[in-house]
Design an enzyme around this catalytic site. Structure first.
Site, mmCIF file in Angstrom:
data_model
loop_
_atom_site.group_PDB
_atom_site.id
_atom_site.type_symbol
_atom_site.label_atom_id
_atom_site.label_comp_id
_atom_site.label_asym_id
_atom_site.label_seq_id
_atom_site.Cartn_x
_atom_site.Cartn_y
_atom_site.Cartn_z
ATOM 1 N N HIS A 269 52.910 65.346 16.377
ATOM 2 C CA HIS A 269 53.477 65.031 15.068
ATOM 3 C C HIS A 269 54.969 64.812 15.238
ATOM 4 C CE1 HIS A 269 49.748 65.972 13.175
ATOM 5 N NE2 HIS A 269 49.690 67.058 13.921
ATOM 6 N N ALA B 109 47.903 62.131 8.177
ATOM 7 C CA ALA B 109 47.396 63.092 7.187
ATOM 8 C C ALA B 109 45.950 63.512 7.460
ATOM 9 C CB ALA B 109 47.524 62.508 5.781
ATOM 10 N N PRO C 271 46.915 56.949 9.998
ATOM 11 C CA PRO C 271 47.314 56.333 8.750
ATOM 12 C C PRO C 271 48.793 56.454 8.416
ATOM 13 C CG PRO C 271 46.010 58.306 8.353
ATOM 14 C CD PRO C 271 45.905 57.989 9.813
ATOM 15 N N ASN C 272 49.312 55.319 7.953
ATOM 16 C CA ASN C 272 50.690 55.160 7.465
ATOM 17 C C ASN C 272 51.744 55.151 8.554
ATOM 18 O OD1 ASN C 272 50.115 54.932 4.640
ATOM 19 N ND2 ASN C 272 49.535 57.083 4.691
ATOM 20 N N ASN D 290 48.289 61.075 17.114
ATOM 21 C CA ASN D 290 48.928 61.483 15.859
ATOM 22 C C ASN D 290 47.988 61.005 14.758
ATOM 23 O OD1 ASN D 290 50.383 61.940 13.546
ATOM 24 N ND2 ASN D 290 52.314 61.176 14.371
ATOM 25 N N ARG E 256 57.094 72.074 6.693
ATOM 26 C CA ARG E 256 57.030 71.167 5.535
ATOM 27 C C ARG E 256 56.116 71.755 4.442
ATOM 28 N NH1 ARG E 256 55.986 65.232 7.388
ATOM 29 N NH2 ARG E 256 56.556 64.915 5.187
ATOM 30 N N ARG F 264 60.726 53.742 5.550
ATOM 31 C CA ARG F 264 61.068 54.732 4.511
ATOM 32 C C ARG F 264 61.144 56.107 5.161
ATOM 33 N NH1 ARG F 264 56.864 55.172 0.378
ATOM 34 N NH2 ARG F 264 58.362 56.619 -0.483
ATOM 35 N N TYR G 224 61.155 60.935 9.498
ATOM 36 C CA TYR G 224 60.505 60.256 10.630
ATOM 37 C C TYR G 224 61.448 59.411 11.496
ATOM 38 C CZ TYR G 224 56.388 61.615 7.932
ATOM 39 O OH TYR G 224 55.433 62.338 7.246
HETATM 40 O O1 CA2 Z 1 54.833 64.217 11.402
HETATM 41 C C1 CA2 Z 1 53.891 63.466 11.640
HETATM 42 O O2 CA2 Z 1 53.843 62.756 12.647
HETATM 43 C C2 CA2 Z 1 52.741 63.349 10.637
HETATM 44 O O3 CA2 Z 1 51.526 63.277 11.380
HETATM 45 C C3 CA2 Z 1 52.978 62.067 9.864
HETATM 46 C C4 CA2 Z 1 51.979 61.853 8.727
HETATM 47 C C5 CA2 Z 1 51.863 63.095 7.859
HETATM 48 O O4 CA2 Z 1 50.849 62.924 6.892
HETATM 49 C C6 CA2 Z 1 51.575 64.349 8.679
HETATM 50 O O5 CA2 Z 1 51.542 65.462 7.804
HETATM 51 C C7 CA2 Z 1 52.644 64.558 9.720
HETATM 52 C C8 CA2 Z 1 52.387 60.718 7.790
HETATM 53 C C9 CA2 Z 1 52.909 59.494 8.427
HETATM 54 C C10 CA2 Z 1 53.573 58.654 7.371
HETATM 55 O O6 CA2 Z 1 54.626 57.988 7.989
HETATM 56 C C11 CA2 Z 1 55.509 57.306 7.236
HETATM 57 C C12 CA2 Z 1 56.588 56.801 7.893
HETATM 58 C C13 CA2 Z 1 57.543 56.112 7.187
HETATM 59 C C14 CA2 Z 1 57.400 55.883 5.829
HETATM 60 C C15 CA2 Z 1 56.293 56.404 5.186
HETATM 61 C C16 CA2 Z 1 55.342 57.104 5.892
#
Ligand code: CA2
Length: 144
Positions: A100, A77, A10-11, A74, A107, A18, A23
């Site tokens: 990740h 969340a 997800p996401n 990956n 974090r 963003r 990221y």
């Molecule tokens: O660090 C990672 O790869 C995570 O798996 C990314 C997840 C987060 O919930 C994990 O705790 C760590 C979230 C991905 C959201 O990605 C975005 C990228 C750009 C803008 C908004 C969200």
């Protein structure tokens, strides 16, 4: 030829739009292109998928057992609370490597715990997109 499935949860389709300080500025499409190419130069077929839906991720993990030698996952969340994804990983007898992009351990507190960590072959966190390539290499190494 060995086949590896890369699953982003997800996401992660929002990459590059963003939060670049966490990221990076690259998009999911560029990550997938990079991994496909990385597979080609290492004589592997790397297939990349992304979904925001837990059930779809479960289906892909379960189905991968008959088609792929390993999974790079990956779970976004879901990593932190999905016992369903944990059970799906535990139910397949191919290696799954958890990746990740960010260092989840540095974090917010809720990101420090991964409910899937006990059932994966290994975890890579905090190395950006490079972490996916390292996971693919680790799987390749495990096949020989
Ligand atoms: O660090 C990672 O790869 C995570 O798996 C990314 C997840 C987060 O919930 C994990 O705790 C760590 C979230 C991905 C959201 O990605 C975005 C990228 C750009 C803008 C908004 C969200």
């Amino acid at each position: 030829m060995e086949r590896i499935l890369v699953i982003n949860g997800p996401n992660l389709n929002r990459l590059g739009t963003r939060e670049p300080s966490i990221y990076g500025d690259d998009t999911l499409a560029s990550l997938e292109q990079r991994l496909t190419h990385f597979g080609e130069i290492n004589n592997m077929k790397v297939e990349c998928r992304q979904s925001n839906h837990e059930g779809i991720l479960l289906d892909w993990i379960q189905e991968a057992e008959s088609k792929f030698g390993g999974i790079v996952l990956n779970a976004g969340a879901f990593t932190h609370y999905s016992y369903a994804i944990r059970d799906a990983i535990a139910s397949v007898n191919i290696p799954v490597i958890e990746v990740h992009i960010s260092n989840i351990h540095a974090r917010e507190e809720f990101r420090h715990h991964s409910v899937i960590a006990p059932v994966v072959a290994g975890q890579i966190a905090g190395l950006g997109f490079k972490g996916y390539e390292l996971a693919v290499l680790a799987l390749l190494d495990s096949f020989s």
